[in-house]
Design a protein around this motif. Structure first.
Motif, mmCIF file in Angstrom:
data_model
loop_
_atom_site.group_PDB
_atom_site.id
_atom_site.type_symbol
_atom_site.label_atom_id
_atom_site.label_comp_id
_atom_site.label_asym_id
_atom_site.label_seq_id
_atom_site.Cartn_x
_atom_site.Cartn_y
_atom_site.Cartn_z
ATOM 1 N N GLY A 44 -42.424 -17.922 -19.293
ATOM 2 C CA GLY A 44 -42.062 -17.832 -17.885
ATOM 3 C C GLY A 44 -40.592 -18.095 -17.597
ATOM 4 O O GLY A 44 -40.099 -17.783 -16.512
ATOM 5 N N ILE A 45 -39.880 -18.656 -18.553
ATOM 6 C CA ILE A 45 -38.447 -18.931 -18.366
ATOM 7 C C ILE A 45 -37.631 -18.264 -19.476
ATOM 8 O O ILE A 45 -36.664 -18.817 -19.988
ATOM 9 C CB ILE A 45 -38.150 -20.446 -18.246
ATOM 10 N N GLU A 54 -32.654 -25.648 -18.395
ATOM 11 C CA GLU A 54 -31.935 -26.450 -17.397
ATOM 12 C C GLU A 54 -30.426 -26.416 -17.622
ATOM 13 O O GLU A 54 -29.657 -26.603 -16.692
ATOM 14 C CB GLU A 54 -32.441 -27.893 -17.421
ATOM 15 N N GLY A 55 -30.012 -26.186 -18.847
ATOM 16 C CA GLY A 55 -28.583 -26.143 -19.153
ATOM 17 C C GLY A 55 -27.944 -24.780 -18.959
ATOM 18 O O GLY A 55 -26.727 -24.661 -19.035
ATOM 19 N N LEU A 56 -28.740 -23.752 -18.694
ATOM 20 C CA LEU A 56 -28.185 -22.410 -18.506
ATOM 21 C C LEU A 56 -27.479 -22.315 -17.149
ATOM 22 O O LEU A 56 -27.913 -22.894 -16.171
ATOM 23 C CB LEU A 56 -29.295 -21.362 -18.566
ATOM 24 N N ASP A 57 -26.435 -21.549 -17.125
ATOM 25 C CA ASP A 57 -25.691 -21.337 -15.874
ATOM 26 C C ASP A 57 -26.207 -20.050 -15.243
ATOM 27 O O ASP A 57 -25.651 -18.975 -15.453
ATOM 28 C CB ASP A 57 -24.205 -21.244 -16.188
ATOM 29 N N LEU A 58 -27.304 -20.158 -14.491
ATOM 30 C CA LEU A 58 -27.932 -19.003 -13.876
ATOM 31 C C LEU A 58 -27.603 -18.935 -12.395
ATOM 32 O O LEU A 58 -27.419 -19.967 -11.746
ATOM 33 C CB LEU A 58 -29.453 -19.083 -14.043
#
Length: 64
Positions: A44-45, A54-58
């Motif tokens: 799902g992610i 959580e660390g991705l810059d989305l």
């Protein structure tokens, strides 16, 4: 679910013997909450682990 049990059997339960049920219960809790849940990949992610995701810059989903 079979994958979960197989992974836990291989990585935790077969790794050592347990003296008490409390010791085993604590080890299972720690394995699930400190390793399995945060680091397993989720479809799902985008097949990232929660920690990695959580660390991705989305870009934000919210319209401003």
């Amino acid at each position: 679910m079979e994958s979960f049990w197989g992974t836990m059997q291989l990585e935790l339960l077969d790794a050592r013997t347990w003296k008490t049920r409390e010791e085993l219960a604590g080890a299972v809790f720690e394995w699930v909450e400190c390793w399995y849940n945060p680091y397993r990949r989720h479809s799902g992610i985008g097949m990232h682990s929660p920690v990695t995701f959580e660390g991705l810059d989305l870009p934000s989903d919210t319209a401003e």
